[in-house]
Structures are given as C-alpha cells and as structure tokens.
Scaffold this active site. Structure first.
Site, PDB file in Angstrom:
ATOM      1  N   HIS A  87      43.359  42.629  54.638  1.00  0.00           N
ATOM      2  CA  HIS A  87      43.255  43.622  53.934  1.00  0.00           C
ATOM      3  C   HIS A  87      44.939  43.508  54.654  1.00  0.00           C
ATOM      4  CE1 HIS A  87      41.888  47.336  52.038  1.00  0.00           C
ATOM      5  NE2 HIS A  87      42.083  46.855  51.410  1.00  0.00           N
ATOM      6  N   HIS A 104      44.941  38.493  42.756  1.00  0.00           N
ATOM      7  CA  HIS A 104      43.448  39.214  44.155  1.00  0.00           C
ATOM      8  C   HIS A 104      41.854  38.859  43.221  1.00  0.00           C
ATOM      9  CE1 HIS A 104      42.414  41.551  47.843  1.00  0.00           C
ATOM     10  NE2 HIS A 104      42.047  41.974  46.969  1.00  0.00           N
TER      11      HIS A 104
END
Length: 761
Positions: A96, A49
């Site tokens: 998300h 990430h």
C-alpha cells in the site's frame, strides 16, 4: 452532459492510463466504443496493479506448485498451505505504497485491513499480522511525518481489529524519501473443509454485497498505484481509502459464521477496483473452472453513502470493509440473517449468469456489458515483455583505512546506533503482539515470530525480509538472499520453511535498467525457492515506485519483499535468539568468504555500499536449515540467531541485549589468518551470508559439532556466555572490543527515537 452520456475517445482512454493500442484492443473486444463506465472498468482491470501486464511473463517462471500447497499461485485470494491435522495456513503480503505516500495514516491502516480481508474471505481466521516498511532518511522532517503516520495507522487498525502484529522490519535509505514502502502481511488458520473459493458459479445463484456502504473514497486507487508519484500526487488524497477496523471486525465474525451455514458458494474481498475486480475475477474463475459463468448486477441496489453517485463511481469505488458473496439460490436469506445479527449490511444486487459476461445495470440502463475473461490476468488483459538491460550502480570504491587506526569500541556503538540496526521498540511497542494469546515469545526474542495453533502442539513461524541494498548491487544475488534469510530466520526457531509470498517493489518497468533488476531478482528468488522447496503462493507487484520532486527523479532501491511461513511440529522445540544461561558455549555455524560489500558498516564508515552483494551458497543455506531444525528437535540449543545486518559483532550484541529481563554478556575469542590491514573490520562487520550464532550447554557442544559435521557444515566454538557487565571480543588473543553492556544497550535501544526526533512529532 451526464456522466453516462460521455462519448469516449482516445483522449479519455489516455487520461485513464490506457495506451492507444490498448484502447483499440478494447474497441475490438466490445465491437464498439466503450461507455465511460466500461472504460473505467478496463482502466483499472488493465492497470499494472490488477493485471500484472508488465510482470506476469516473469512471474510465471517462479515455482508455483509442490510442497504442501493446496492452491496454485494466483488461483485464490491468498496462498493456502497444508500443515496437517486437517488444518491449513492462508497467508499473503501486499503493498500500500502510493496511498501511504500521500496519506500515511489511512494508507497504512487500509493496507492492514485489506490484507486481512484477503485471508478471511478464504474462510481463515487471521491470527497474525506482519509489516515491512521502508522510509527515507530520518533527518528529513517529511520522512518523520510519514513514519509517525504509517506506524500509528498500522497500530490503530491492527489493535482495534484484534489481530496481533508479531513481526516486521524497517529500513531507512535516501531512495525511499518521496516514496515509502508499506508492505503488509496477514496469516490465518482454516480447517480444510471450511475454505471458500473466490469463484462465481451456479446459474441463478444470487450475488450479494456485504459490509460498509459505497462512497467515493478510493476511486481509481488501482490506477493511482500504477503510476509514478509526483508533487501532484498530493491532490490524489481522494484516491486513498478510509478504513474502519471496528466495522471490519464485525464483517470478519459475520463472514466466518455465514460460511458455517454452508450456503456461501463463492466469496471475494473488494480491494483494488472494488466491485469491478470482484465481479470480474469471480466470473472469470467460474468460467475457467466450469466453462460457463458471468455476473449481472444492478447498481441501484448497492447501498451508497453519498448522493448522486454515477455508475462509474460506484463500480470504481474502493470503499473499505466490503465483500462480494455468491450464495446458494434460495438460501440467501439465511446468509442475510447472519449479517443482520452482526449489524452488517447484506444486500442481493444481482445473480450469476451463463453468458460469460459481466453486465452492469444502473437506472434501468445497461452501462457495461463486457466479456469477463477479457478483463483479467491470463485472459484478455495485455501482457508485455519489456526490455531489460543491466546498468551497474556507479558506487565509489571504499577508501578503507587500516585496522590499527580505528577504535572498535566506538565503531561498535556507532553501528548499533544506526537506524537500520538499532532497536525498533518504539515501533513495535505501539502494536499489540499478544492479543489472541497465541504469540509464543515477545517481539525480538526469536529470529522469526511463532504463533501457537490452539488444539495442537504445532506452531507456525513467519518472517518478512529483504535487504534492498543487496538487490541494488546485484539483483540476482539479492533475490536469492531475500529468500535465504527468511528461511534461515525461520529455521533458527526450529521450524521448517514451507512456502513464500512476495511483494515486489520496483521503479518504472518501462526503464530497461529497472526491468533488468526486476527480472534478475525474480530469477534469484526462483532459484532459492526451488533449492529450499518453498514454492511461491502468490503476492503482489508494485511498480512505479519513483518520485519526481522539484524536477528531480528519485527511484527506490529495488525491493522484492519476501514473506515466508514455516512449521514447528512441536512448540516445545522452539529456539529463541537470545543468550539464556551463563556458562553456555557460543558457537559460530558457517564459515563463508568475508566481504564488506553491501554492509551497513561500509555505508556508515566509508559512505558507499560497495561494489557487490555478499555471495550466497544456496546448497549451504539448505543444509543450514536442515541442521538447525535437527538441532532443535534434539533439544541441543539454547539459542540461535543469524548473522545479518551489521555483521558478527551486532549479532553477538543483540543476543546479549534482547532478553531485557536477564541480559547476559559474552567473552568471544576469534582467530584470523588474514594478514591484511582491514582483517578486523571484515571479521566484525561483514554481512557474509550463511552464518548463525548458537549458544548451548557445554555438555551439548560435542553432539552439536558431530551433527554439523554430518551435514558437512563448518562450526567453531568461539566463546562463552557470562553474567558480567561488559562484553569482550578478542581476535588472535588481542582484545579489540570491551564495552559496558549498559553502553551497548543505550546505543541500541534509544538511537531510533533520537534519529526520528520524536519529541517534535
């Protein structure tokens, strides 16, 4: 044993998602075994990430300079594009996904909040929000729960924060059942001289934390986003952050006012990895730009909202509505005064150093002391080139029946009722699209949303797009089409495509077939961006979008989401997508090879997506964009709407219905030299690329056709807009569709609510 007293071993490292090789590399960098706080810092900064360790080698192949870019990809919090008049557009899209899978409301809400912070930390005021959502079948009760939570989360946060949600898209496919995608995009406007860099420099300059207090929410959120979802993921709800849009609104206003003082040297949002990422990345940028830098902070000075928090927890917390500021030395009180005026916390917690390290103190001890460059992308973070191997989807051939056996009225209504085609008004009516009074048209009335730039005649067009089914069938073509359709939508409004951001959602990169999809789709995106001169400003990679429910592996469709902006030089040239005047001629621009492969119709009628994605001709698409902009500038068009999901019949029906104040019908007459038994199905429902349906006054048709000829683009007059109660479509003088407009509208506008069983939510 205290948290700080833990003797770190390989087992601890593996529990943090690090490999044995990575743990060894960390020990080499430090010259010792890391503390538990340092291990936590490395684990989040070296997660996919934050580090893009499995993707950066591929991402570097994208065009990242040129056009009107003011920053290179990845250089700042968001992309920055010059639009003239000393103004720039800041924009970015991020995912998300994993948080929204386990806590849909907060996961989606904080996704919106986080992407807006990336924009206003650059000094830009957010003026628009977009979102792209992917869910499983609406027949699944849990999917309906996820849809409800995500949509409410986006709406509640965006509406409270005061930024219009102007566009987006939603698809439903079985592969997203356990792993929805929530991709949020923000667009902001800033004057050139007010932009702020996410850089720490100037030895002795104070470092401040501003915004909300730090709690335990979101700890290891970045690591959570870098692993597969499973049934155990439900236990990771603490990894989902909790947002407060009203606190963010105060933070926005205070930050923009603080920037006006001229004393803000550097500024970064605390998103994934919280204080860890902001201190590390700002330090590394300072070292890269100025040759020296670093940050030292004292965690005892950080405002916390939960007693007994360890250094590890404070550093890894992803509590929302927080930012890190580097202030000009001696003027930090001026900045603090601004934040106090807005009732926002602002506290000095450290200073910029000159030893190129991130140093963290807690309770009188140094708990972390790490070379800043070793933590970040392009520095010491690992880079992997994974194996890529093609694995063609095993999709069945469509056992198609002859046109003569089909009722095209029934098929048209059925297709318009599909959740992927039907109106999403239930969703967008929960979003305030008109706050700030800059949105030029209601949602759905243009192929891309357009925001007026106050004080000028200009507008910014924006769109998100990706048909993941195409990418699944042919990653290279699918990547090209995702960019091409965004650009086509923007050009349909009369705006000129400028640049893209991307959110690349894929499965596990360690699987060769997944990495092949990733590499090929990025290659396709790159080819399209080079052809269109729309460079990539940055974005986000979200791997590990695969779920294991009851032992069954479920992978998402590969979904390289594109967010694009364009510039409309004069908002008076804006072109809508709906029919506007009875008597107008209907023109079909573009004439590609028709195919049903990849179409919604093929899935609906024959239970298969086909064998391939539609073909796409990038040079044709580029010419199409130029022509559409030229037609708008000469004010020759009344409407323009591209042919995409559902094919030509759906595009015509949408043009008839989407102007709900004054719906107009059509009489269309097509010709077809194809003698095959399935020619009508192809003509009505093919999603062949590079086509746009236009409407224009009869007296403008000759000029439009002449201009199309100048651009070497095929165009044909196919019918007329009529103020009647039925739509009619004929092929070779045989009417194949004749439907009351009211039936068409009912199918289109009420199907999604019915599919989602909204009365049960």
């Amino acid at each position: 044993m205290k948290h700080t007293d833990i003797e770190v071993t390989l087992t601890h490292a593996e529990e943090h998602g690090l490999s044995a090789e990575e743990f060894s590399q960390i020990c080499t960098i430090l010259g010792r075994t890391p503390t538990i706080t340092e291990l936590g810092i490395f684990s989040v900064m070296w997660s996919e990430h934050c580090s893009y360790k499995n993707s950066i080698a591929v991402l570097k192949t994208l065009p990242r300079e040129g056009g009107a870019l003011l920053t290179s990809a990845g250089e700042e919090n968001a992309g920055l594009v010059d639009i003239g008049d000393n103004l720039a557009v800041a924009f970015k899209i991020e995912s998300h996904n994993h948080p929204s899978a386990v806590e849909p409301y907060q996961g989606a809400a904080t996704g919106v909040g986080g992407i807006h912070r990336d924009i206003f930390t650059m000094g830009a005021r957010p003026v628009a929000s977009l979102n792209s959502l992917r869910f499983g079948s609406p027949k699944d009760p849990r999917v309906r729960y996820l849809v409800d939570g995500v949509v409410r989360g986006i709406g509640d946060y965006g509406n409270s924060f005061g930024v219009p949600t102007v566009a987006g898209d939603i698809y439903f496919e079985e592969g997203y059942t356990g792993n929805p995608l929530v991709n949020a995009m923000s667009v902001g406007i800033v004057e050139h001289h007010k932009t702020v860099s996410a850089t720490a420099y100037g030895t002795g300059n104070p470092v401040l934390i501003v915004g909300s207090s730090t709690g335990r929410d979101g700890i290891h959120g970045a690591t959570f986003a870098s692993e597969d979802l499973s049934e155990a993921s439900e236990e990771k709800r603490p990894s989902v952050q909790v947002g407060d849009p009203f606190a963010e609104k105060l933070l926005l206003e205070a930050t923009l006012e603080a920037i006006e003082t001229g004393y803000v040297v550097g500024l970064q949002d605390m998103g994934a990895a919280g204080i860890t990422s902001s201190t590390s990345e700002m330090s590394a940028r300072g070292i890269e730009k100025y040759g020296v830098g670093g940050i030292e902070i004292d965690l005892d000075l950080v405002p916390i909202r939960e007693a007994g928090m360890s250094a590890y927890e404070i550093m890894l917390s992803e509590s929302q509505e927080r930012m890190l500021i580097v202030a000009a030395k001696g003027f930090e009180d001026k900045i603090i005064e601004v934040y106090q005026k807005w009732d926002v916390q602002a506290v000095v917690i450290g200073e910029v150093t000159d030893d190129n390290h991130v140093r963290v103190k807690h309770q009188g001890q140094v708990v972390a002391n790490i070379p800043a460059i070793s933590l970040v992308l392009g520095g010491g973070a690992p880079v992997y080139k994974r194996e890529a191997k093609e694995k063609k989807p095993e999709t069945p051939l469509a056992n198609m029946v002859a046109d003569s056996t089909l009722n095209f009225n029934e098929l048209g209504l059925a297709l318009l009722s599909r959740p992927n085609i039907a109106s999403k008004q239930w969703v967008y009516r929960q979003y305030d699209s008109m706050v700030q009074t800059n949105t030029l048209t209601p949602t759905g009335q243009t192929d891309a949303a357009v925001i007026r730039i106050k004080g000028t005649n200009k507008g910014v067009a924006m769109k998100t797009d990706c048909n993941a089914r195409y990418v699944y069938l042919n990653p290279l073509a699918g990547g090209k089409i995702a960019v091409a359709e965004c650009a086509r939508n923007i050009a349909c409004t009369g705006a000129r495509p400028l640049a893209i951001t991307n959110c690349l959602n894929f499965g596990n990169p360690l699987k060769p077939e997944v990495y092949f999809q990733f590499k090929e789709s990025v290659r396709g995106m790159g080819e399209a961006c080079r052809t269109f001169n729309t460079p990539v400003t940055g974005g986000n990679v979200s791997f590990y979008n695969e779920t294991f429910i009851a032992g069954q592996r479920t992978a998402i469709y590969p979904t390289p989401m594109i967010g694009m902006i364009g510039l409309l030089d004069n908002i008076e040239n804006l072109v809508g997508s709906t029919f506007t005047a009875s008597g107008d001629r209907i023109l079909l621009l573009g004439n590609p090879q028709l195919t049903l492969d990849g179409s919604e119709y093929l899935v609906m009628q024959y239970g298969t997506p086909g064998q391939d994605a539609p073909a796409v001709d990038l040079e044709h698409e580029a010419q199409l964009q130029r022509l559409l902009v030229a037609l708008a500038e000469q004010k020759l068009l009344h409407s323009a709407h591209d042919v995409s999901d559902g094919g030509l019949l759906v595009a015509l029906a949408e043009k008839a219905m989407m102007n709900q104040e004054m719906p107009l019908s059509f009489r269309v007459h097509l010709s077809n030299n194809d003698k095959s038994e399935t020619a009508i199905q192809q003509q009505l429902f093919s999603e062949a690329q590079g086509r746009v349906v236009l409407s224009a006054a009869p007296e403008a048709v000759a000029a439009i056709m002449a201009l199309a000829n100048d651009y070497n683009l095929p165009i044909q007059d196919i019918g007329e807009v009529v103020n009647q109660q039925t739509i009619s479509l004929s092929i070779n003088e045989q009417e194949v569709v004749n439907l009351p407009l009211s039936n068409v509208a009912h199918a289109y506008y009420h199907a999604l609510e019915h599919a989602l069983h909204l009365d049960e939510l």
